[in-house]
Write an enzyme that holds these catalytic residues in place. Structure first.
Site, PDB file in Angstrom:
ATOM      1  N   THR A 142       0.790  -1.288  -0.270  1.00  0.00           N
ATOM      2  CA  THR A 142       0.175  -0.026   0.036  1.00  0.00           C
ATOM      3  C   THR A 142       0.846   1.107  -0.153  1.00  0.00           C
ATOM      4  O   THR A 142       1.924   1.415   0.784  1.00  0.00           O
ATOM      5  CB  THR A 142      -0.771   0.039   1.323  1.00  0.00           C
ATOM      6  OG1 THR A 142      -1.816  -1.064   1.126  1.00  0.00           O
ATOM      7  CG2 THR A 142      -1.630   1.234   1.378  1.00  0.00           C
ATOM      8  N   GLN A 175      -4.145  -6.930  -6.056  1.00  0.00           N
ATOM      9  CA  GLN A 175      -4.388  -7.668  -4.838  1.00  0.00           C
ATOM     10  C   GLN A 175      -5.835  -7.221  -4.486  1.00  0.00           C
ATOM     11  O   GLN A 175      -6.203  -5.879  -4.432  1.00  0.00           O
ATOM     12  CB  GLN A 175      -3.402  -7.267  -3.547  1.00  0.00           C
ATOM     13  CG  GLN A 175      -3.782  -8.402  -2.573  1.00  0.00           C
ATOM     14  CD  GLN A 175      -3.003  -7.858  -1.199  1.00  0.00           C
ATOM     15  OE1 GLN A 175      -2.870  -6.659  -0.924  1.00  0.00           O
ATOM     16  NE2 GLN A 175      -2.217  -8.576  -0.676  1.00  0.00           N
ATOM     17  N   HIS A 234      -6.553 -11.354  -0.733  1.00  0.00           N
ATOM     18  CA  HIS A 234      -5.697 -10.981   0.595  1.00  0.00           C
ATOM     19  C   HIS A 234      -6.358 -11.468   1.617  1.00  0.00           C
ATOM     20  O   HIS A 234      -7.230 -11.125   2.315  1.00  0.00           O
ATOM     21  CB  HIS A 234      -5.828  -9.321   0.821  1.00  0.00           C
ATOM     22  CG  HIS A 234      -4.520  -9.010   1.760  1.00  0.00           C
ATOM     23  ND1 HIS A 234      -4.224  -9.689   2.656  1.00  0.00           N
ATOM     24  CD2 HIS A 234      -4.110  -7.695   1.886  1.00  0.00           C
ATOM     25  CE1 HIS A 234      -3.442  -9.125   3.315  1.00  0.00           C
ATOM     26  NE2 HIS A 234      -3.279  -7.584   3.047  1.00  0.00           N
ATOM     27  N   GLY A 235      -5.830 -12.680   1.996  1.00  0.00           N
ATOM     28  CA  GLY A 235      -6.522 -13.285   3.206  1.00  0.00           C
ATOM     29  C   GLY A 235      -5.454 -13.233   4.421  1.00  0.00           C
ATOM     30  O   GLY A 235      -5.423 -13.962   5.467  1.00  0.00           O
ATOM     31  N   TYR A 249      -6.697  -8.806   8.159  1.00  0.00           N
ATOM     32  CA  TYR A 249      -7.864  -7.972   7.417  1.00  0.00           C
ATOM     33  C   TYR A 249      -9.041  -9.148   7.366  1.00  0.00           C
ATOM     34  O   TYR A 249      -9.090 -10.048   8.035  1.00  0.00           O
ATOM     35  CB  TYR A 249      -7.427  -7.546   6.180  1.00  0.00           C
ATOM     36  CG  TYR A 249      -6.291  -6.492   6.422  1.00  0.00           C
ATOM     37  CD1 TYR A 249      -6.538  -5.213   7.025  1.00  0.00           C
ATOM     38  CD2 TYR A 249      -4.971  -6.732   6.205  1.00  0.00           C
ATOM     39  CE1 TYR A 249      -5.564  -4.315   7.098  1.00  0.00           C
ATOM     40  CE2 TYR A 249      -4.205  -5.716   6.347  1.00  0.00           C
ATOM     41  CZ  TYR A 249      -4.580  -4.664   6.935  1.00  0.00           C
ATOM     42  OH  TYR A 249      -3.325  -3.681   7.276  1.00  0.00           O
ATOM     43  N   ARG A 263      -3.298 -15.043  -0.483  1.00  0.00           N
ATOM     44  CA  ARG A 263      -2.207 -14.774   0.335  1.00  0.00           C
ATOM     45  C   ARG A 263      -2.722 -15.005   1.827  1.00  0.00           C
ATOM     46  O   ARG A 263      -3.932 -14.576   2.074  1.00  0.00           O
ATOM     47  CB  ARG A 263      -1.844 -13.225   0.181  1.00  0.00           C
ATOM     48  CG  ARG A 263      -0.651 -12.872   0.969  1.00  0.00           C
ATOM     49  CD  ARG A 263      -0.041 -11.419   0.781  1.00  0.00           C
ATOM     50  NE  ARG A 263       1.377 -11.748   0.732  1.00  0.00           N
ATOM     51  CZ  ARG A 263       2.187 -10.525   1.243  1.00  0.00           C
ATOM     52  NH1 ARG A 263       1.589  -9.307   1.696  1.00  0.00           N
ATOM     53  NH2 ARG A 263       3.493 -10.852   1.318  1.00  0.00           N
ATOM     54  N   ARG A 294       9.702  -4.351   1.290  1.00  0.00           N
ATOM     55  CA  ARG A 294      10.477  -2.943   1.667  1.00  0.00           C
ATOM     56  C   ARG A 294      11.471  -2.873   0.593  1.00  0.00           C
ATOM     57  O   ARG A 294      11.917  -1.776  -0.016  1.00  0.00           O
ATOM     58  CB  ARG A 294      11.056  -3.002   3.102  1.00  0.00           C
ATOM     59  CG  ARG A 294       9.551  -2.571   3.892  1.00  0.00           C
ATOM     60  CD  ARG A 294       9.904  -2.837   5.060  1.00  0.00           C
ATOM     61  NE  ARG A 294       9.731  -4.358   5.513  1.00  0.00           N
ATOM     62  CZ  ARG A 294       9.841  -5.033   6.521  1.00  0.00           C
ATOM     63  NH1 ARG A 294      10.058  -4.343   7.773  1.00  0.00           N
ATOM     64  NH2 ARG A 294      10.051  -6.412   6.699  1.00  0.00           N
TER      65      ARG A 294
HETATM   66  C1  LIG Z   1       4.493   0.126   2.858  1.00  0.00           C
HETATM   67  C2  LIG Z   1       3.901  -1.295   3.113  1.00  0.00           C
HETATM   68  C3  LIG Z   1       2.585  -1.468   2.660  1.00  0.00           C
HETATM   69  C4  LIG Z   1       2.293  -3.036   2.676  1.00  0.00           C
HETATM   70  N1  LIG Z   1       1.083  -3.115   2.125  1.00  0.00           N
HETATM   71  C5  LIG Z   1       0.468  -4.331   1.906  1.00  0.00           C
HETATM   72  C6  LIG Z   1      -0.604  -4.752   1.212  1.00  0.00           C
HETATM   73  O1  LIG Z   1      -1.322  -3.761   0.845  1.00  0.00           O
HETATM   74  N2  LIG Z   1      -1.155  -5.828   1.325  1.00  0.00           N
HETATM   75  C7  LIG Z   1      -0.309  -7.030   1.675  1.00  0.00           C
HETATM   76  O2  LIG Z   1      -0.827  -8.118   1.711  1.00  0.00           O
HETATM   77  N3  LIG Z   1       0.661  -6.655   2.442  1.00  0.00           N
HETATM   78  C8  LIG Z   1       1.056  -5.372   2.581  1.00  0.00           C
HETATM   79  N4  LIG Z   1       2.419  -5.287   3.054  1.00  0.00           N
HETATM   80  C9  LIG Z   1       3.348  -6.503   3.808  1.00  0.00           C
HETATM   81  C10 LIG Z   1       4.381  -6.722   2.468  1.00  0.00           C
HETATM   82  O3  LIG Z   1       3.571  -7.368   1.424  1.00  0.00           O
HETATM   83  C11 LIG Z   1       5.385  -7.770   2.892  1.00  0.00           C
HETATM   84  O4  LIG Z   1       4.702  -8.951   3.586  1.00  0.00           O
HETATM   85  C12 LIG Z   1       6.354  -7.264   4.148  1.00  0.00           C
HETATM   86  O5  LIG Z   1       6.711  -6.080   3.781  1.00  0.00           O
HETATM   87  C13 LIG Z   1       7.338  -8.242   4.455  1.00  0.00           C
HETATM   88  O6  LIG Z   1       8.213  -8.263   3.279  1.00  0.00           O
HETATM   89  P1  LIG Z   1       9.740  -7.629   3.305  1.00  0.00           P
HETATM   90  O7  LIG Z   1      10.466  -8.041   4.533  1.00  0.00           O
HETATM   91  O8  LIG Z   1      10.387  -8.081   2.244  1.00  0.00           O
HETATM   92  O9  LIG Z   1       9.449  -5.859   3.258  1.00  0.00           O
HETATM   93  C14 LIG Z   1       3.124  -3.990   3.219  1.00  0.00           C
HETATM   94  C15 LIG Z   1       4.149  -3.469   3.713  1.00  0.00           C
HETATM   95  C16 LIG Z   1       4.994  -2.418   3.596  1.00  0.00           C
HETATM   96  C17 LIG Z   1       6.308  -2.080   4.002  1.00  0.00           C
END
Ligand SMILES: Cc1cc2nc3c(=O)[nH]c(=O)nc-3n(C[C@H](O)[C@H](O)[C@H](O)COP(=O)(O)O)c2cc1C
Length: 359
Positions: free
Chosen positions: A26, A100, A177-178, A182, A229, A316
């Site tokens: 997001t 998603q 998105h499960g 949420y 997910r 990230r």
């Molecule tokens: C800024 C941000 C927004 C995120 N938004 C979502 C989202 O909309 N849907 C989702 O399933 N996960 C979301 N996540 C979780 C990420 O998909 C991911 O699981 C999480 O960042 C861990 O992976 P990483 O260590 O590579 O960052 C978000 C994470 C971050 C950092």
């Protein structure tokens, strides 16, 4: 030795140029009134099209499922047209992109919803330990309203309609998105689902909403275009799962025969979800770790080398490294993102992180 993340992937329904997925993130930049993606969103995703698979930020199927300012929808024709520009740009850059589908359930607020509506959830169970970001700053949560049985059914249909819109907008597929506490996980978890109708009351009842959504979405656009997910045992957003093994084994066993595009598992908490679920899932499995620090290249490689997933998703690291696969390939330095530019705003902290060629 070349990284296993860089090998092409050919699964039953997915052919990807590498095994690096961009995890859904997001970014809060859509028009808050229309829910149309920001004009720069096409550039943002096209810059990241060298990922084997892009999963977009969560997108609401119903405005009651909107979790904060600037979160996009995929309901109106205008929103579909906005997303069509995004998918065209990603395809032109040779990428693959899934949308998603995200309903937040209780994780929203009357200040976020049109007309000051009360958030809906499986049961009227509020969140006490966290606050929520709104147009008026950070505020405590309100107690949600329990969905009626008919509303739960309408919401299932809204997910299916959103999936059809995603295909109209040119997406290669959709991810339900499960995860992360949420709406769908609120139905799965014992502490947030106190229902006594057929959407609750027993494990079978708690699973029903997730299964109905996936079935409805698969009927709408074909199972080969649908991913799911999940984040078993993830305590985020005040979720407490008493029996994650029982819940997720049953969910995965029920869905495996459908022939979905993939299962996307976020590993978090004590339950070793990847190791437990991998042998039960015959299709493509995408792994993800959600820890306090961005997940490293090595962590993803280890998961692939252990056979626990076919593809690994990074969140990230993709924010500030649009060409992440090229950086992994050359062991190039990784840029750090600027925290206060993650959510909302415009170009800054969004499309201005350079790729290696421009560093
Ligand atoms: C800024 C941000 C927004 C995120 N938004 C979502 C989202 O909309 N849907 C989702 O399933 N996960 C979301 N996540 C979780 C990420 O998909 C991911 O699981 C999480 O960042 C861990 O992976 P990483 O260590 O590579 O960052 C978000 C994470 C971050 C950092």
């Amino acid at each position: 030795m070349t990284s296993p993340l860089l090998a092409p992937y050919e699964g039953p329904h997915l052919r990807l140029r590498n095994r690096i997925a961009m995890a859904p993130m997001t970014r809060g930049r859509a028009d808050d009134v229309t829910g149309v993606p920001h004009p720069l969103t096409k550039e943002y995703y096209a810059q990241r099209a060298s990922a084997g698979l892009i999963v977009t930020e969560g997108i609401w199927p119903d405005v009651l499922g909107k979790g904060g300012p600037g979160i996009p929808g995929l309901v109106t024709d205008e929103q579909v047209a906005g997303w069509r520009e995004v998918t065209d740009a990603v395809h032109e850059a040779g990428g693959t992109i899934f949308a998603q589908l995200w309903h937040v359930g209780r994780m929203t607020h009357p200040l976020v919803l049109p007309g000051g509506a009360t958030p809906v959830a499986p049961s009227a169970v509020g969140i006490r330990s966290e606050r929520i970001h709104t147009s008026e700053g950070s505020v405590p949560h309100v107690t949600p309203r329990a969905m009626t049985t008919a509303e739960a059914e309408t919401t299932v249909a809204a997910f299916a309609a959103e999936a059809r819109n995603a295909v109209r907008a040119g997406f290669d597929g959709v991810e339900v998105h499960g995860a992360n506490g949420y709406l769908i996980q609120q139905f799965l978890a014992e502490n947030t689902n106190r229902r006594t109708d057929r959407f609750g009351g027993s494990r079978e009842g708690r699973l029903r909403f997730a299964l109905d959504v996936v079935h409805a979405v698969a009927d709408a656009v074909g199972p080969e275009r649908v991913g799911l997910r999940i984040s078993p045992d993830n305590p985020e957003n005040e979720i407490a799962e008493e029996d994650p093994q029982g819940t997720y084994r049953a969910l995965v066993d029920a869905l495996d025969p459908l022939g979905l595009a993939y299962l996307h598992v976020i590993e978090r908490g004590a339950y070793g979800a990847l190791a437990d679920l991998r042998p039960r899932w015959s299709g493509t499995l995408i792994g993800n770790f959600n820890g306090p620090e961005p997940t490293s290249q090595r962590a993803g490689e280890e998961v692939l080398a252990a056979g626990l997933a076919d593809v690994f998703s990074y969140g990230r690291l993709f924010i500030a490294n649009p060409d992440l696969p090229a950086r992994f390939a050359t062991s190039a330095p990784l840029a750090a993102h600027v925290e206060h530019l993650v959510y909302g705003g415009h170009a800054e902290g969004y499309v201005d992180y350079p790729s290696l060629a421009r560093v």
